[in-house]
Design a protein around this motif. Sequence first.
Motif, PDB file in Angstrom:
ATOM      1  N   ILE A 117       0.855  -1.184   0.000  1.00 33.12           N
ATOM      2  CA  ILE A 117       0.000   0.000   0.000  1.00 33.12           C
ATOM      3  C   ILE A 117       0.892   1.236   0.000  1.00 33.12           C
ATOM      4  N   VAL A 118       0.670   2.121  -0.963  1.00 38.74           N
ATOM      5  CA  VAL A 118       1.397   3.390  -1.047  1.00 38.74           C
ATOM      6  C   VAL A 118       0.461   4.508  -0.606  1.00 38.74           C
ATOM      7  N   GLY A 119       0.975   5.382   0.250  1.00 36.60           N
ATOM      8  CA  GLY A 119       0.167   6.506   0.706  1.00 36.60           C
ATOM      9  C   GLY A 119       0.684   7.063   2.002  1.00 36.60           C
ATOM     10  N   GLY A 120      -0.154   7.761   2.722  1.00 36.98           N
ATOM     11  CA  GLY A 120       0.228   8.297   4.019  1.00 36.98           C
ATOM     12  C   GLY A 120       0.326   7.175   5.035  1.00 36.98           C
ATOM     13  N   THR A 121       1.468   7.042   5.675  1.00 42.14           N
ATOM     14  CA  THR A 121       1.688   5.927   6.590  1.00 42.14           C
ATOM     15  C   THR A 121       1.279   6.243   8.020  1.00 42.14           C
ATOM     16  N   GLY A 122       0.993   7.504   8.309  1.00 39.39           N
ATOM     17  CA  GLY A 122       0.605   7.887   9.661  1.00 39.39           C
ATOM     18  C   GLY A 122      -0.878   7.675   9.916  1.00 39.39           C
ATOM     19  N   LYS A 123      -1.308   8.029  11.130  1.00 41.84           N
ATOM     20  CA  LYS A 123      -2.695   7.799  11.540  1.00 41.84           C
ATOM     21  C   LYS A 123      -3.678   8.603  10.706  1.00 41.84           C
ATOM     22  N   ARG A 124      -3.235   9.746  10.175  1.00 44.80           N
ATOM     23  CA  ARG A 124      -4.130  10.585   9.390  1.00 44.80           C
ATOM     24  C   ARG A 124      -3.882  10.477   7.891  1.00 44.80           C
ATOM     25  N   GLY A 125      -3.159   9.476   7.491  1.00 48.18           N
ATOM     26  CA  GLY A 125      -2.859   9.293   6.076  1.00 48.18           C
ATOM     27  C   GLY A 125      -4.019   8.690   5.308  1.00 48.18           C
ATOM     28  N   VAL A 126      -3.903   8.713   3.986  1.00 44.55           N
ATOM     29  CA  VAL A 126      -4.877   8.068   3.104  1.00 44.55           C
ATOM     30  C   VAL A 126      -4.126   7.213   2.096  1.00 44.55           C
TER      31      VAL A 126
END
Length: 443
Positions: free
Chosen positions: A43-52
């Motif tokens: 999965i590519v994207g925001g890796t933090g809690k607020r990522g998508v």
Amino acid sequence: MQQRAHEVGADEKRLRVLHLDIDAFFVAVEVLRDPSLRGLPVIVGGTGKRGVVAAASYEARAYGVHSAMPTAIARKRCPKAIFLHGDHGRYGEVSAQLHELFRTVTPIIEPIALDEAFLDIGGAFRLFGDGAAIATTLRNRILDELGLASSVGVARNKLLAKLASEAAKPKANRGGTRPGRGVVVVAVEDELDFLHAHPIRGLWGVGPKTHERLAAIGVHTIGDLAKIPVDALCTTLGRTSGRHLSQLAMGIDDRPVVSGRGAKSISHEQTFPTDHHDLDALHGVVVRLADAVSTRVRAASLAASTVQIKLRFGDFQTITRSVTPEGELTTATQFIKAASALLNDPELVAAIEERGVRLLGLGAANLASPVGLQLSFDAQLDVTSNVSSTVRGGSDADWAEVTETLDDIRARFGDAAIGPGRLVNTREPGPGRELWGPEADKR
């Protein structure tokens, strides 16, 4: 691509629209960089809690993961997934190589995204064969030269070509990814059978609200929609939307493939790990975003007339504000000045301090080719004091010259070689690093 003479029939000539889409593009580029990822749920994207999620491999899609899904939900659905924050700069480089291959077939190319485009292949038939031959050869070249798998649709118009490329894609399931057909050609005589089997969400203009209204009157497929009288659709959806969807349901889409279509806007935004209540901290983010946006504006040989800011508060309410200053906007200093003035609105300041900001975005709109710098007697820039001594003094002409030098340095030594002084010794990410939300805290 080998050139050859080829006689094409009248029906084949009508199938001149090709839609090509790279399969799981961001993930595919990451797999080229690290082949050990092949066949794994990535999965590519925001890796933090607020990522998508920006993209998911087909192995991850089998667990219900899809783009635009919050990263937190993706982690729950696919606990064993490998999460990558992504490299938008690299994706742009590969996209440029992809478009070079497109240009070997036709100059009439309408980009939709980094990995997706419509091509008008009507002028290529005599050289390369019919639509099926062109699609197959181009797809094979992309795989051989770039290492990327793609799905291609060929049809009489954009709507059908887009649906055809989707039908050509691989399918995800828990037992393993089932290969797609790769190329799907929609013959003229088969158009309505092909089209009417699709769900109504496959049509442009059918969003959640329209879908809900259509479902309420028993419309679930495009075939169902085609049976509804246009007057009834206009009553349900409004005159413009009703007529538009009625035409599409009959396979009528007269939009041409338009090459050279420039960007309508250029923007960057940042989602914060925790809500920001501090106005000065937001001004620091404005500096970074303005630097990134202005760089992209100049790289596209454009100038902006309008600056926009976007704020998403802690309660998820999102607002936008815009301003159209006098003259053309190309430098970071100009964008900072305009955006900071918007941010300093007393009503907005109060909302920021009370509710906190989850996301801040900055955009350049009303883009056009620059016509030249218009000088004035009042050319002294005084970037608001809230931007902590970012830049003071100097005319627009002076800053245009400085900006040109900065672009030259970055072109030679990379984007990180030089940047705004405000960002020295900060942990602010570079341009493009926060497209899908903040990274996970590695501490």
